[in-house]
Structures are given as structure tokens and as C-alpha cells.
Design an enzyme around this catalytic site. Structure first.
Site, PDB file in Angstrom:
ATOM      1  N   ASN A   1       4.618  13.268  -2.762  1.00  0.00           N
ATOM      2  CA  ASN A   1       5.158  12.717  -4.007  1.00  0.00           C
ATOM      3  C   ASN A   1       6.243  11.687  -3.717  1.00  0.00           C
ATOM      4  OD1 ASN A   1       7.511  14.138  -3.380  1.00  0.00           O
ATOM      5  ND2 ASN A   1       7.070  15.817  -4.793  1.00  0.00           N
TER       6      ASN A   1
ATOM      7  N   SER B   1      -3.149   6.933  -5.923  1.00  0.00           N
ATOM      8  CA  SER B   1      -4.504   6.544  -5.527  1.00  0.00           C
ATOM      9  C   SER B   1      -5.038   5.414  -6.403  1.00  0.00           C
ATOM     10  CB  SER B   1      -5.428   7.760  -5.620  1.00  0.00           C
ATOM     11  OG  SER B   1      -6.705   7.443  -5.136  1.00  0.00           O
TER      12      SER B   1
ATOM     13  N   GLN C   1     -10.906   9.192  -9.197  1.00  0.00           N
ATOM     14  CA  GLN C   1      -9.556   8.827  -8.761  1.00  0.00           C
ATOM     15  C   GLN C   1      -8.526   9.095  -9.849  1.00  0.00           C
ATOM     16  OE1 GLN C   1      -9.041   7.955  -5.403  1.00  0.00           O
ATOM     17  NE2 GLN C   1     -11.098   8.799  -5.655  1.00  0.00           N
TER      18      GLN C   1
ATOM     19  N   HIS D   1      -6.662  12.424  -9.835  1.00  0.00           N
ATOM     20  CA  HIS D   1      -5.677  12.691  -8.791  1.00  0.00           C
ATOM     21  C   HIS D   1      -4.268  12.813  -9.352  1.00  0.00           C
ATOM     22  CE1 HIS D   1      -7.307  12.820  -4.774  1.00  0.00           C
ATOM     23  NE2 HIS D   1      -8.057  11.755  -4.972  1.00  0.00           N
TER      24      HIS D   1
ATOM     25  N   GLU E   1      -6.999   0.124  -2.630  1.00  0.00           N
ATOM     26  CA  GLU E   1      -7.123   1.187  -1.625  1.00  0.00           C
ATOM     27  C   GLU E   1      -8.609   1.480  -1.362  1.00  0.00           C
ATOM     28  OE1 GLU E   1      -5.684   5.858  -1.081  1.00  0.00           O
ATOM     29  OE2 GLU E   1      -5.785   4.939  -3.074  1.00  0.00           O
ATOM     30  N   HIS E   2      -9.353   1.783  -2.426  1.00  0.00           N
ATOM     31  CA  HIS E   2     -10.791   2.035  -2.334  1.00  0.00           C
ATOM     32  C   HIS E   2     -11.531   0.946  -3.108  1.00  0.00           C
ATOM     33  CE1 HIS E   2      -8.842   6.106  -2.377  1.00  0.00           C
ATOM     34  NE2 HIS E   2      -9.613   6.284  -1.322  1.00  0.00           N
TER      35      HIS E   2
ATOM     36  N   ASP F   1     -13.803  10.364   1.008  1.00  0.00           N
ATOM     37  CA  ASP F   1     -12.669  11.287   0.926  1.00  0.00           C
ATOM     38  C   ASP F   1     -12.859  12.510   1.809  1.00  0.00           C
ATOM     39  OD1 ASP F   1     -10.956   9.975  -0.743  1.00  0.00           O
ATOM     40  OD2 ASP F   1     -11.460  11.110  -2.551  1.00  0.00           O
TER      41      ASP F   1
ATOM     42  N   GLU G   1      17.115 -22.232  27.123  1.00  0.00           N
ATOM     43  CA  GLU G   1      17.649 -21.361  26.070  1.00  0.00           C
ATOM     44  C   GLU G   1      19.132 -21.080  26.249  1.00  0.00           C
ATOM     45  OE1 GLU G   1      15.228 -17.852  25.775  1.00  0.00           O
ATOM     46  OE2 GLU G   1      13.653 -18.932  24.693  1.00  0.00           O
TER      47      GLU G   1
ATOM     48  N   HIS H   1      19.899 -15.196  33.089  1.00  0.00           N
ATOM     49  CA  HIS H   1      18.453 -15.037  33.218  1.00  0.00           C
ATOM     50  C   HIS H   1      17.927 -15.917  34.368  1.00  0.00           C
ATOM     51  CE1 HIS H   1      18.581 -13.035  29.359  1.00  0.00           C
ATOM     52  NE2 HIS H   1      17.263 -12.881  29.328  1.00  0.00           N
TER      53      HIS H   1
END
Length: 425
Positions: free
Chosen positions: A206, A229, A251, A254, A319-320, A353, A407, A412
């Protein structure tokens, strides 16, 4: 379901939920408390928020045995087959370390190393999710993660669903704790007397779980901030209205905030699906949730043609995505943004799923524009490996030192040149 034009699709676009100030404050307080009081805090929040008065957090062998006794053998067989399908799919994603050697002896490569420990959050509340166990656990197991820890909120009786425990046992997870919410995320991230900390936390939950994952990110890795979803069905006039309505409702049930959208080039199909959704809602066990979802976040977009419909789909980045058209494979190359793509009449979203094998932990809220489903790569690290021979060093040292000075980093440059100046083999 409301019917709209492509110009009105902003109504269906989702953004990652950042929660309210009060929710963020609550989560931060819970995390701080768990850091300080550890098990005591987790047990206290479990009693306060889940209504379960527990003596310990860990699931026992007796609880595993009780779960096995409650589940029908046919159901166990289905879970085992689904787990095998999911394992097989993810085994194809495995990458190997690689090394490339030049003639002068230089060797460059990439070393693949599994994460040491991963925490898996399996949601509870209004439903039980054995599928969530498989989808989050199997890519980690295939990747070679040694320690997988599962957490899930208990019922008021202090138990976890039998299906969840049996799924965990089938997958090979032995370390499971009855804890949910922000307190479980905090325990995984920072550890308690019972729960050793992990390196990454995956799994949906959640808004409090999502906010907690956001708070601990940086101290541990996370998979994504998952939103409600979503499904988009792309259909032409050859599609079947009753089937599309059923898929949209799959969906919607859900969560009241789930999004179910039909994008079509057929006005007739749009009207028939709208009617069918209302008809199928009538005897749906989770009618209250699904109806709220359909009314607030569902709809139908009627386009002039399939080309425009595909543009709408890519803009929504769902999503789907189901493609229920006469020639679904002809459209696959034009689809740029979707977490999972289901092609053809018989590829209903619930197949993905539960059973087919691809992961159902997918990017939501439009993040399919730049992110991917949960996969084996999420559970490994990639380390670069560099070996320069003396011949390669002699050939390139001056160029590398010059690059460093470009640089403005003199130390270095000197670090490279030191080997040349010392003259030591």
C-alpha cells in the site's frame, strides 16, 4: 464507463504517488521507532495496525505444516506448475561474467555477482497473493541470491494465508516473518533482533509500504515505487465485448484506484463494452471495489484508426497491455511503452499474473517509458574488471595522463606516470 476522445486521455495518466505530508511523516516516525526499539516496535505496530497480538515474528515449521494441510492437493499441483513456468522463464534471463583479452595481454571484463540478501514484501489485507511470492522470489533464486527473507502482514488471528506459505515453501523460502507496512520495510532495511538486514527490498504494497521503500532507498536498494494496477486493451472491431469487459474488470477488482482503459478504433465496440462492464459488475464479489475503480479511473478512448490508437497506448505507457486485434503481431513493433504485452484473444492478462512465466511485477504510473518488469538483473551486481599489461600501459600512459590534465586533475596524471618514472618492472 465513460467514452472519450484521444484529446482527453490526460484523465487516464497516472503519476507516482508521493503520498500526503501526514503519510510521509507517519512513515518516517515508524522507521525511526523501528530503528530504536527493533522487534518491540514491529510487534507493537503489528498489534496496533493489523490487530495481531504476536509473541514472535518468525513463521514456525508448525505453521508451514498447518498451511500444507489446509490446501487441496490439486491447488498445490497448480502452484508447483506455475512456479516451474516462472523459474523457466527467468532462467533465460541469466547473464554470465565475461572477459575479453587483447593480443598485448590487456584484459577487460564484467563480473556478475548475486546480491547477498534480499527482502520480499508480500501484500496482505483484502486478498492473498501466492503469485506475488513466486514473482518476487524466483528471479532472486535464479540469480543466485543466498538469503531471501519474506515479510507479510498477518491476519488478526496472527496467521498468514495458507496459499502464501505453501507458495513460499515451493519456491524455497524458509525465512518468513509476520510483519507488514512501513515497520516491515524498516526491519528489512535496518534489522532487528529477529530480522537481519538485507541489501534490497522488492514487492508491492500500500501507500505506506511504497513511502517506506522510498525513505530507505540509498541505505538499501529497492525495485520500484509501485502504484495501483493498470490495464489498457487495444482492440479493433474483431474483438469480443464480453471478453474485453471481463479483462478490464480483472484489474478493476484489485483496488479502487486501479485503472482499466479500452482504446479502440470502433465506436460500436466501445458502446458494447461499456454496457457489458455494467452488466458484469452486478454479480462480481468485489463489486464495490471494481465499481469505484471503473467510475473513477476507467474509461474508453475511441480513435479514428488503429494508428492513432497505438499513439494513445504509447502515451499512456500502461503496466499491462492487451492487443485484441485481427493481426496483433503486426502491431507489436509499433508498441514502444508497456510493462507486459498480451497478444491475441486467448492471452488474457490473468494468464500473465499467475501462470505463463513472465514476471507480473511491472512498472506503473507511466514508468514503462523507461523501466522494465522485475527480472534476474535486479538481483545481481555488475563489476567492471580491468587488467592492463605493461605493453598496453607503455602505449597509452601519456595519452591518459594528458586526458587527466585536460580535466585539471594533476594527481590523476601523476598516478599514471609514476609507473613510467619508477622504471620498475
Amino acid at each position: 464507463m465513460k467514452i472519450i476522445t484521444p484529446e482527453e486521455i490526460d484523465a487516464f495518466k497516472r503519476t507516482v504517488d508521493g503520498g500526503t505530508e501526514a503519510q510521509r511523516s507517519t512513515v518516517q516516525s515508524i522507521i525511526s521507532d523501528v530503528k530504536e526499539r527493533q522487534d518491540e516496535a514491529v510487534l507493537s505496530y503489528t498489534k496496533q495496525l493489523d490487530g495481531a497480538d504476536l509473541e514472535r515474528l518468525a513463521v514456525t515449521e508448525e505453521e508451514f505444516a498447518e498451511a500444507r494441510s489446509q490446501l487441496d492437493l490439486n491447488d498445490v499441483a497448480i502452484l508447483e506448475e506455475a512456479c516451474a513456468n516462472i523459474r523457466s522463464f527467468h532462467q533465460k534471463q541469466v547473464r554470465n561474467s565475461w572477459f575479453d583479452t587483447d593480443q598485448d595481454g590487456t584484459m577487460l571484463g564484467q563480473k556478475i555477482t548475486p546480491l547477498d540478501a534480499v527482502g520480499v514484501y508480500v501484500p496482505g489485507g483484502t486478498a492473498a497473493y501466492p503469485s506475488s511470492v513466486f514473482m518476487n522470489v524466483m528471479p532472486a533464486i535464479v540469480a543466485g541470491v543466498e538469503r531471501i527473507v519474506m515479510v507479510s502482514p498477518p491476519s488478526e488471528e496472527g496467521t498468514l494465508p495458507a496459499g502464501v506459505l505453501v507458495a513460499a515453501e515451493i519456491a524455497g523460502v524458509k525465512e518468513i516473518y509476520k510483519a507488514g507496512g512501513a515497520q516491515a520495510v524498516a526491519a528489512l532495511a535496518y534489522g532487528t533482533e529477529s530480522i537481519l538486514p538485507v541489501d534490497k527490498i522488492v514487492g508491492p504494497g500500500n501507500v505506506y509500504v511504497a513511502l517506506a521503500k522510498r525513505e530507505v532507498f540509498g541505505d538499501v536498494d529497492i525495485d520500484m515505487i509501485a502504484g495501483p494496477s493498470e490495464i489498457v486493451v487495444l482492440a479493433d472491431d474483431t474483438a469480443y465485448p464480453r471478453e474485453i469487459a471481463a479483462d478490464l474488470l480483472s484489474q478493476a477488482e484489485h483496488d479502487a484506484r486501479s485503472s482499466s482503459v479500452l482504446v479502440t478504433s470502433s465506436q460500436e465496440l466501445a458502446e458494447r463494452v461499456a454496457s457489458e462492464v455494467q452488466h458484469q459488475l452486478e454479480d462480481l464479489p468485489r463489486k464495490r471495489i471494481a465499481e469505484a475503480s471503473v467510475n473513477d479511473y476507467g474509461g474508453i478512448v475511441v480513435c479514428d484508426n488503429l494508428s492513432q490508437a497505438i499513439d494513445v497506448v504509447n502515451e499512456l505507457a500502461p503496466e499491462h497491455l492487451e492487443v485484441q486485434t485481427k493481426e496483433p503481431f503486426m502491431l507489436l513493433g509499433k508498441i514502444k511503452h508497456a510493462g507486459a504485452i498480451f497478444l491475441g484473444r486467448y492471452s488474457s492478462e490473468p494468464i500473465g499474473d499467475y501462470f505463463a512465466g513472465p514476471n507480473h511485477v511491472l512498472p506503473t504510473s507511466g514508468t514503462a517509458r523507461f523501466s522494465s518488469p522485475l527480472n534476474v538483473d535486479d538481483f545481481v551486481k555488475k563489476s567492471s574488471v580491468i587488467y592492463y599489461s605493461k605493453a598496453s600501459y607503455d602505449k597509452h600512459a601519456d595519452k591518459i595522463a594528458r586526458f587527466a590534465r585536460l580535466e585539471g586533475l594533476e594527481a590523476h596524471a601523476r598516478a599514471v606516470e609514476m609507473r613510467k618514472e619508477s622504471g620498475e618492472e
